[in-house]
Design a protein around this motif. Structure first.
Motif, PDB file in Angstrom:
ATOM      1  N   TRP A 138       0.913  -1.232  -0.257  1.00 38.51           N
ATOM      2  CA  TRP A 138       0.094   0.151  -0.056  1.00 38.51           C
ATOM      3  C   TRP A 138       0.853   1.295  -0.216  1.00 38.51           C
ATOM      4  CZ3 TRP A 138      -3.631  -1.568   4.743  1.00 38.51           C
ATOM      5  CH2 TRP A 138      -4.317  -2.488   4.291  1.00 38.51           C
ATOM      6  N   PHE A 139       1.684   1.197   0.828  1.00 36.53           N
ATOM      7  CA  PHE A 139       2.734   2.378   0.970  1.00 36.53           C
ATOM      8  C   PHE A 139       3.679   2.639  -0.124  1.00 36.53           C
ATOM      9  CE2 PHE A 139       6.157   5.265   2.601  1.00 36.53           C
ATOM     10  CZ  PHE A 139       5.578   6.221   2.969  1.00 36.53           C
ATOM     11  N   GLN A 140       4.147   1.560  -0.819  1.00 38.93           N
ATOM     12  CA  GLN A 140       4.827   1.562  -1.938  1.00 38.93           C
ATOM     13  C   GLN A 140       4.061   2.138  -3.192  1.00 38.93           C
ATOM     14  OE1 GLN A 140       8.345   0.556  -2.171  1.00 38.93           O
ATOM     15  NE2 GLN A 140       8.127   0.730  -0.084  1.00 38.93           N
ATOM     16  N   GLU A 141       2.672   1.820  -3.253  1.00 40.09           N
ATOM     17  CA  GLU A 141       2.056   2.669  -4.185  1.00 40.09           C
ATOM     18  C   GLU A 141       1.697   3.977  -3.903  1.00 40.09           C
ATOM     19  OE1 GLU A 141       0.555   1.518  -7.065  1.00 40.09           O
ATOM     20  OE2 GLU A 141       2.082  -0.064  -6.888  1.00 40.09           O
ATOM     21  N   ALA A 142       1.482   4.305  -2.513  1.00 43.93           N
ATOM     22  CA  ALA A 142       1.280   5.591  -2.080  1.00 43.93           C
ATOM     23  C   ALA A 142       2.112   6.581  -2.397  1.00 43.93           C
ATOM     24  CB  ALA A 142       0.844   5.577  -0.701  1.00 43.93           C
ATOM     25  N   LYS A 143       3.530   6.133  -2.394  1.00 41.14           N
ATOM     26  CA  LYS A 143       4.741   7.011  -2.669  1.00 41.14           C
ATOM     27  C   LYS A 143       4.600   7.308  -4.161  1.00 41.14           C
ATOM     28  CE  LYS A 143       8.165   4.601  -1.176  1.00 41.14           C
ATOM     29  NZ  LYS A 143       9.452   4.557  -0.918  1.00 41.14           N
ATOM     30  N   LYS A 144       4.017   6.935  -4.884  1.00 42.58           N
ATOM     31  CA  LYS A 144       4.147   7.197  -6.397  1.00 42.58           C
ATOM     32  C   LYS A 144       3.512   8.418  -6.858  1.00 42.58           C
ATOM     33  CE  LYS A 144       4.489   2.277  -7.762  1.00 42.58           C
ATOM     34  NZ  LYS A 144       4.024   1.094  -8.615  1.00 42.58           N
ATOM     35  N   GLY A 145       2.762   9.376  -5.981  1.00 43.10           N
ATOM     36  CA  GLY A 145       2.066  10.443  -6.205  1.00 43.10           C
ATOM     37  C   GLY A 145       0.798  10.525  -5.854  1.00 43.10           C
ATOM     38  N   ARG A 146       0.464  11.834  -5.837  1.00 43.04           N
ATOM     39  CA  ARG A 146      -0.676  12.195  -5.446  1.00 43.04           C
ATOM     40  C   ARG A 146      -2.124  11.614  -5.945  1.00 43.04           C
ATOM     41  NH1 ARG A 146       0.319  18.777  -4.820  1.00 43.04           N
ATOM     42  NH2 ARG A 146       1.882  18.505  -3.275  1.00 43.04           N
ATOM     43  N   ASP A 147      -2.076  11.228  -7.344  1.00 44.00           N
ATOM     44  CA  ASP A 147      -3.073  10.571  -8.003  1.00 44.00           C
ATOM     45  C   ASP A 147      -3.082   9.156  -7.871  1.00 44.00           C
ATOM     46  OD1 ASP A 147      -3.768  13.258  -9.233  1.00 44.00           O
ATOM     47  OD2 ASP A 147      -2.480  13.051 -10.660  1.00 44.00           O
ATOM     48  N   ASN A 148      -2.194   8.619  -7.097  1.00 46.53           N
ATOM     49  CA  ASN A 148      -2.315   7.009  -6.763  1.00 46.53           C
ATOM     50  C   ASN A 148      -3.595   6.767  -5.952  1.00 46.53           C
ATOM     51  OD1 ASN A 148      -1.490   4.220  -5.337  1.00 46.53           O
ATOM     52  ND2 ASN A 148      -0.105   4.529  -7.192  1.00 46.53           N
ATOM     53  N   ARG A 151      -2.842   6.638  -2.373  1.00 50.19           N
ATOM     54  CA  ARG A 151      -2.292   7.814  -1.877  1.00 50.19           C
ATOM     55  C   ARG A 151      -3.051   8.149  -0.306  1.00 50.19           C
ATOM     56  NH1 ARG A 151       2.532  10.494  -2.216  1.00 50.19           N
ATOM     57  NH2 ARG A 151       2.349  12.888  -2.013  1.00 50.19           N
ATOM     58  N   ASP A 152      -4.139   7.894  -0.431  1.00 55.64           N
ATOM     59  CA  ASP A 152      -5.205   8.276   0.942  1.00 55.64           C
ATOM     60  C   ASP A 152      -5.132   7.362   1.654  1.00 55.64           C
ATOM     61  OD1 ASP A 152      -6.482  10.580   1.825  1.00 55.64           O
ATOM     62  OD2 ASP A 152      -8.513   9.651   1.353  1.00 55.64           O
ATOM     63  N   TYR A 153      -4.384   6.319   1.539  1.00 51.51           N
ATOM     64  CA  TYR A 153      -4.627   5.255   2.726  1.00 51.51           C
ATOM     65  C   TYR A 153      -3.740   5.923   3.894  1.00 51.51           C
ATOM     66  CZ  TYR A 153      -6.781   1.210   0.530  1.00 51.51           C
ATOM     67  OH  TYR A 153      -7.513   0.349  -0.173  1.00 51.51           O
ATOM     68  N   TYR A 154      -2.749   6.789   3.464  1.00 48.25           N
ATOM     69  CA  TYR A 154      -1.870   7.401   4.496  1.00 48.25           C
ATOM     70  C   TYR A 154      -2.203   8.717   4.761  1.00 48.25           C
ATOM     71  CZ  TYR A 154       0.442   2.892   4.026  1.00 48.25           C
ATOM     72  OH  TYR A 154       0.575   1.504   3.840  1.00 48.25           O
ATOM     73  N   VAL A 155      -1.253   9.393   5.765  1.00 50.93           N
ATOM     74  CA  VAL A 155      -1.778  10.885   6.021  1.00 50.93           C
ATOM     75  C   VAL A 155      -0.481  11.696   5.509  1.00 50.93           C
ATOM     76  CG1 VAL A 155      -2.012  12.655   7.884  1.00 50.93           C
ATOM     77  CG2 VAL A 155      -2.993  10.258   8.024  1.00 50.93           C
ATOM     78  N   TRP A 156      -1.022  12.570   4.621  1.00 54.27           N
ATOM     79  CA  TRP A 156       0.242  13.384   3.839  1.00 54.27           C
ATOM     80  C   TRP A 156       0.021  14.815   4.270  1.00 54.27           C
ATOM     81  CZ3 TRP A 156       4.118  11.049   1.216  1.00 54.27           C
ATOM     82  CH2 TRP A 156       3.564   9.723   0.761  1.00 54.27           C
ATOM     83  N   LYS A 208     -12.193   3.295   2.924  1.00 58.12           N
ATOM     84  CA  LYS A 208     -11.527   2.337   2.284  1.00 58.12           C
ATOM     85  C   LYS A 208     -10.489   1.559   3.108  1.00 58.12           C
ATOM     86  CE  LYS A 208     -11.878   3.744  -2.802  1.00 58.12           C
ATOM     87  NZ  LYS A 208     -11.103   4.075  -4.012  1.00 58.12           N
ATOM     88  N   VAL A 209      -9.842   2.390   3.909  1.00 51.42           N
ATOM     89  CA  VAL A 209      -8.939   1.843   5.046  1.00 51.42           C
ATOM     90  C   VAL A 209      -9.584   1.115   5.903  1.00 51.42           C
ATOM     91  CG1 VAL A 209      -7.181   2.468   6.574  1.00 51.42           C
ATOM     92  CG2 VAL A 209      -6.949   3.592   4.419  1.00 51.42           C
ATOM     93  N   ARG A 210     -10.665   1.690   6.454  1.00 47.61           N
ATOM     94  CA  ARG A 210     -11.461   1.046   7.514  1.00 47.61           C
ATOM     95  C   ARG A 210     -11.777  -0.270   6.893  1.00 47.61           C
ATOM     96  NH1 ARG A 210     -14.690   4.651  11.535  1.00 47.61           N
ATOM     97  NH2 ARG A 210     -13.380   6.733  11.488  1.00 47.61           N
ATOM     98  N   GLU A 211     -12.355  -0.304   5.880  1.00 49.41           N
ATOM     99  CA  GLU A 211     -13.039  -1.574   5.301  1.00 49.41           C
ATOM    100  C   GLU A 211     -11.815  -2.714   4.860  1.00 49.41           C
ATOM    101  OE1 GLU A 211     -15.189  -4.692   4.315  1.00 49.41           O
ATOM    102  OE2 GLU A 211     -15.984  -2.655   5.433  1.00 49.41           O
ATOM    103  N   GLU A 212     -10.654  -2.274   4.624  1.00 50.26           N
ATOM    104  CA  GLU A 212      -9.340  -3.040   4.439  1.00 50.26           C
ATOM    105  C   GLU A 212      -8.986  -3.795   5.809  1.00 50.26           C
ATOM    106  OE1 GLU A 212      -7.679  -3.910   2.059  1.00 50.26           O
ATOM    107  OE2 GLU A 212      -7.270  -2.308   0.613  1.00 50.26           O
TER     108      GLU A 212
END
Length: 519
Positions: A138-148, A151-156, A208-212
């Motif tokens: 999840w985080f490896q994907e989130a780091k790829k950019g704001r449009d991933n 991205r919103d699985y984490y706090v930025w 989505k995070v909650r459901e995960e």
């Protein structure tokens, strides 16, 4: 000699040590009070027992040693993290639906679970959902950019909006991390990681995070079959100024888990004063009572017997004001604190009495692996989590070797196999006081009542009551012997430690002695 001693009954062993006055011919019913007041044994698999010779403990090793947990008298096991992770402690997960390969396979885990349940031992696993590893997909994907999409699985946050936060150095009760915002090295955005940059916090404002997370919980309860979860860092789902949102999340989490398993056991790590802890009880029925641990140590330091009894009485009364459906998870140590024997100045007498206090107080006690043989350990954390000593080194085939122990060695700790032969050992003492608790309902589930009488400062005194049983408990936490009046009607010695005894209308309490009296 070893086989002879192992064949002795519980009462025979007790009579050998003169620690219990219960009639050896009386049959006492052993009850399992879990989860409300049962006993849970905390295991760090890495250090427990190695069956494949790689120096790292494994799940098959736990299966092999389930009889040890049962013999001790524990009703449940709490496993520290067992999911894939890049760290030795595994509090940064990379796959929530798998077993770390060092520990074995999911089939190994399910076999262990079946064997535990055959012994009426429940299984609780560490669930680390406040954050993931920075190596999680999840985080490896989130780091790829704001449009991933992740991205919103984490706090930025953007750099220019959080400069004050980047500069501040905050040391909290449960984290010495001085920087909560971290640079992934890919632009102006920083991500939030309360503990370290290796552990980015999940964004629970994202449905989505909650459901995960709920799906992960359903998997372990329904498909694997565990009995519950220990929820790591439960206080930090949201920042402290959004505590109400954290409370609401845990209520939602509990409701979702109870849909799968109505009797699911949830115990939370909320490390703070009781006023902060209590509101979490509506979502997490059980919460660790860290005050118990620290107040016990303070009571010994000050030789103030009633300090802990009063603290515990106040906490229970406060919690009852929130809900009467709670479990007070009492601890004398765990994987984050120095070993209890170190905290007590390596005093054998204090350690034995401390466990007698834990087992005669209200709550659902937790025992950290190795405490029952007097293991030692101080910070840093790996040295609090050293290998269990099953036998003398040359005969200990399952002793783990992932770390060279600095504190718990054959020169400082007597291995379990030797302690089993010694009626006065830590291990046999633990067995006795656990057996005492499990055969006396008042000690397990009774109310806690403080005396109106005034006793010497070093004396801890309290009554435990159920409808069918009433007991009076005394502990002398001081270095000097004291004598106190025998309370009216309590003239039957149920248990005593270190020479405490009734002498006419008086009770003699030597230093670090205890006595339990019945009517």
């Amino acid at each position: 000699m070893r086989n002879l001693l192992r064949s002795f009954t519980y009462c025979t062993l007790v009579l050998l040590t003169a620690s219990c006055m219960q009639d050896a011919n009386e049959e006492l019913e052993v009850k399992n009070y879990w989860p409300e007041a049962g006993i849970t044994y905390e295991i760090f698999i890495q250090s427990f027992y190695d069956t494949d010779g790689d120096g790292i403990g494994d799940i098959n090793g736990v299966t092999k040693k389930l009889d040890h947990v049962q013999e001790l008298g524990a009703n449940a096991i709490w496993f520290m993290p067992l999911m894939p992770s890049p760290s030795y402690h595994k509090y940064d997960v990379t796959d929530y639906k798998a077993i770390h390969p060092d520990y074995g396979t999911m089939d190994d885990f399910k076999q262990m679970l079946d064997e535990a349940h055959k012994r009426d031992i429940k299984v609780v696993i560490d669930m680390i959902i406040n954050h993931t590893s920075d190596e999680h997909p999840w985080f490896q994907e989130a780091k790829k950019g704001r449009d991933n999409p992740y991205r919103d699985y984490y706090v930025w946050a953007q750099y220019d909006t959080i400069q004050d936060y980047l500069d501040k150095k905050v040391v909290t009760l449960d984290s010495d991390n001085i920087r909560q915002w971290h640079d992934p090295g890919q632009g102006d955005d920083y991500y939030y990681g309360f503990f370290t940059g290796d552990m980015p916090d999940l964004n629970f404002d994202n449905p989505k995070v909650r459901e995960e997370i709920y799906e992960i919980g359903r998997y372990w309860l329904a498909e694997v079959g565990v009995d519950g979860f220990r929820l790591d860092a439960a206080k930090h789902i949201y920042p402290d100024d959004r505590a109400a949102d954290s409370h609401e999340f845990w209520e939602e989490f509990r409701a979702e888990m109870e849909k799968v398993k109505p009797d699911v056991y949830l115990v939370g790590e909320v490390y703070d004063m009781k006023e902060v802890v209590a509101p979490y009880l509506t979502g997490l029925r059980a919460l660790f009572n860290f005050d118990f641990h620290y107040t016990l140590l303070e009571a010994y330091k000050k030789e103030d017997g009633m300090l802990l009894a009063k603290k515990q009485h106040d906490i229970l009364a406060f919690y009852n004001g929130i809900t009467d459906d709670f479990i007070d998870a009492t601890i004398s140590s765990n994987h984050d604190q120095p070993r209890l024997l170190n905290e007590l100045g390596k005093s054998k007498d204090k350690l034995k009495q401390a466990i007698a206090i834990l087992m005669t107080m209200p709550g659902a006690p937790y025992i950290y692996y190795g405490e029952e043989i007097g293991m030692l350990g101080k910070k840093p954390d790996p040295n609090i989590r050293e290998p269990f000593l099953w036998d003398v080194a040359e005969q200990d085939e399952g002793r783990t070797k992932w770390i060279t122990p600095a504190f718990s060695t054959d020169n400082t700790v007597t291995p379990l196999a030797i302690q089993k032969e010694d009626a006065d050992s830590y291990f046999n003492h633990y067995k006795r006081v656990i057996q005492l608790r499990n055969t006396h309902p008042a000690l397990a589930i009774g109310s806690l009542e403080l005396p109106a009488e005034k006793y010497p400062k070093a004396v801890m005194a309290y009554q435990r009551k159920t409808g069918e049983q009433e007991l009076y408990v005394f502990h002398n936490l001081g270095k000097k012997s004291v004598e106190i009046p025998l309370p009216q009607g309590f003239d039957r010695e149920v248990y005593h430690l270190k020479g405490a005894k009734v002498n006419g209308d008086k009770i003699k309490l030597p230093a670090f002695s205890s006595i339990v009296l019945g009517k």
